[in-house]
Design an enzyme around this catalytic site. Structure first.
Site, mmCIF file in Angstrom:
data_model
loop_
_atom_site.group_PDB
_atom_site.id
_atom_site.type_symbol
_atom_site.label_atom_id
_atom_site.label_comp_id
_atom_site.label_asym_id
_atom_site.label_seq_id
_atom_site.Cartn_x
_atom_site.Cartn_y
_atom_site.Cartn_z
ATOM 1 N N GLY A 130 7.152 7.498 4.452
ATOM 2 C CA GLY A 130 7.948 8.670 4.823
ATOM 3 C C GLY A 130 9.188 8.894 3.971
ATOM 4 N N THR A 159 4.455 -1.653 -7.068
ATOM 5 C CA THR A 159 3.914 -2.231 -8.308
ATOM 6 C C THR A 159 3.945 -3.761 -8.207
ATOM 7 O OG1 THR A 159 4.771 -0.338 -9.520
ATOM 8 C CG2 THR A 159 4.222 -2.286 -10.824
ATOM 9 N N ALA A 179 24.461 4.726 4.290
ATOM 10 C CA ALA A 179 24.270 3.918 3.079
ATOM 11 C C ALA A 179 24.811 2.501 3.286
ATOM 12 C CB ALA A 179 24.977 4.576 1.900
ATOM 13 N N GLU A 244 16.344 0.376 -14.879
ATOM 14 C CA GLU A 244 14.940 0.678 -14.574
ATOM 15 C C GLU A 244 14.531 1.969 -15.291
ATOM 16 O OE1 GLU A 244 13.949 0.749 -10.423
ATOM 17 O OE2 GLU A 244 12.103 1.876 -10.749
ATOM 18 N N GLY A 342 -13.223 17.960 -27.223
ATOM 19 C CA GLY A 342 -13.989 17.290 -26.152
ATOM 20 C C GLY A 342 -13.809 15.779 -26.162
ATOM 21 N N GLU A 369 13.103 15.778 -10.860
ATOM 22 C CA GLU A 369 14.028 16.608 -10.079
ATOM 23 C C GLU A 369 15.240 15.791 -9.628
ATOM 24 O OE1 GLU A 369 10.656 16.354 -9.478
ATOM 25 O OE2 GLU A 369 10.235 18.199 -10.587
#
Ligand SMILES: Cc1cc2nc3c(=O)[nH]c(=O)nc-3n(C[C@H](O)[C@H](O)[C@H](O)COP(=O)(O)OP(=O)(O)OC[C@H]3O[C@@H](n4cnc5c(N)ncnc54)[C@H](O)[C@@H]3O)c2cc1C
Length: 381
Positions: A130, A159, A179, A244, A342, A369
């Protein structure tokens, strides 16, 4: 333009990495793509060569060198051979700062030797079904009970999710504190109630294990908290995310360069209407545009690597590098598929695999974004 990022020792290290990949990885990678995972032995072999934990102090089995140029060499070489199954970038570039900078001596002793040797494979669990971009929306909780936290919740898209032994898990220690209620806990393979879900079927990067993780009343010792006190998790993440993102940008430029080189070679050989593809002005203009953009990106990213080494890379610098290079990578790869005709759609051609593997780059590590939000916020509107 001449690239001046590396010194002789990096070049020598590159030779070692290249030779390792040619011997231990390239011959097997197609099989690993079918298996959906790479074997743990390859991690150990890479560890024996000193490919992990440069910044790990020597007393814990590392090299004690904080120089992201070594990380850059590994990422570039892995990308050049298309070995996207190796989650080494996550282990080295993303996890090392958590393990080296946020741990106390006792934790260092427990985890760093295995981290450096490749025997302890690491992962980070931020994303949940979520909540991805909106990290404050996570719901995994850790409730203190004496010397333990009791962890409940789940993570997804992780990962190294199947192979990992040590997972930094983002938890809410105080759901009412925003936070300041977020913490990072180390969960270890074998803890009761810590289970793995499916190895997820992805569009590309088929040899990389990406999995769901589940936590049901997992009792995690308080000694596995990262940092001196609870509630620091969000700030710890914000500190480490630029590195990162830079690692992803390094991969993006390397992938774009590799595909471009392969496509130029293809356009030299392939003929249509009695001449090779490179004789068409459209081909030359397109390749000229892409080559220009990739070279400019390369220099910006190299400068970011230097800035990181100097402790000067900002979140905004890294966000610019991440969104620009990964969007460029996707454009380059897509256009190069087109130039292959192709054959570009046939998986036996590296450009086709590159197309599948590259799509995620604008998504993980923070989407394009979100990168633009970080940059936009810096204008102080
Ligand atoms: C192969 C793979 C590996 C991954 N590895 C890991 C891992 O190791 N650990 C980990 O924790 N996570 C991992 N992730 C998760 C990844 O980081 C998230 O998928 C990513 O951050 C996006 O979150 P989301 O999927 O929930 O998308 P959402 O946050 O739901 O976003 C959906 C869309 O909405 C847009 N959007 C969201 N918020 C805003 C906003 N404020 N303004 C404008 N647009 C917005 C997004 O840009 C996106 O286009 C991995 C994902 C993949 C696919």
């Amino acid at each position: 333009m001449r690239r001046d990022l590396f010194d002789e020792e990096h070049d020598l290290f590159r030779e070692t990495v290249r030779e390792f990949l040619a011997r231990e990885v390239v011959p097997h990678h197609a099989q690993w793509e079918k298996d959906g995972i790479v074997p743990r032995e390859v991690w150990k072999k890479a560890g024996e060569l000193g490919m992990f934990g440069f910044s790990v102090p020597e007393e814990y089995g590392g090299s004690g060198i904080s120089d992201f140029r070594y990380n850059t060499v590994i990422v570039e070489e892995i990308i050049r051979v298309g070995a996207t199954g190796l989650g080494f970038g996550l282990h080295n570039d993303i996890m090392a700062p958590y393990l080296v900078d946020l741990t106390n001596d006792e934790q260092k002793q427990r985890w760093l030797p295995g981290f450096a040797s490749g025997e302890l494979i690491t992962a980070i669990g931020m994303t949940e079904p979520g909540a991805g971009s909106d990290l404050q929306g996570i719901r995994t909780t850790a409730v203190r009970e004496g010397d333990h936290y009791v962890v409940n919740g789940q993570k997804t898209f992780i990962t190294n999710g199947i192979n990992s032994d040590l997972v930094v898990v983002v938890v809410k220690t105080d759901p009412s504190a925003g936070a300041r209620g977020t913490s990072l806990l180390m969960l270890e393979r074998g803890m009761e109630g810590f289970t793995r879900g499916r190895n997820l079927e992805k569009v590309g990067m088929h040899a990389q294990d990406t999995a769901e993780l589940f936590f049901q009343n997992v009792r995690v010792p308080v000694a596995n908290l990262l940092g001196d006190e609870e509630g620091q998790g969000f700030f710890q993440l914000m500190n480490n995310l630029p590195q990162e993102r830079l690692s992803i940008a390094v991969a993006a430029v390397a992938a774009a360069e590799t595909v471009l080189e392969e496509t130029i070679a293809y356009c030299r050989d392939r003929t249509a209407f009695g001449r090779n593809l490179g004789k068409f002005q459209n081909t030359r203009f397109l390749l000229a545009e892409l080559a220009t953009e990739v070279e400019i990106a390369r220099h910006y990213v190299d400068k970011c690597v230097r800035a990181l080494n100097a402790g000067e890379l900002t979140a905004v610098d890294a966000a610019k590098a991440k969104w620009w290079t990964t969007e460029l990578q996707n454009r380059v790869v897509d256009r190069c598929v087109q130039l292959h005709g192709g054959y570009g759609y046939m998986l036996e051609y590296p450009v086709a695999k590159a197309w599948l593997d590259s799509r995620v780059q604008t998504i993980y590590g923070g989407t394009t974004e979100i990168m633009k939000e970080i940059i936009g916020r810096s204008f102080g509107f």
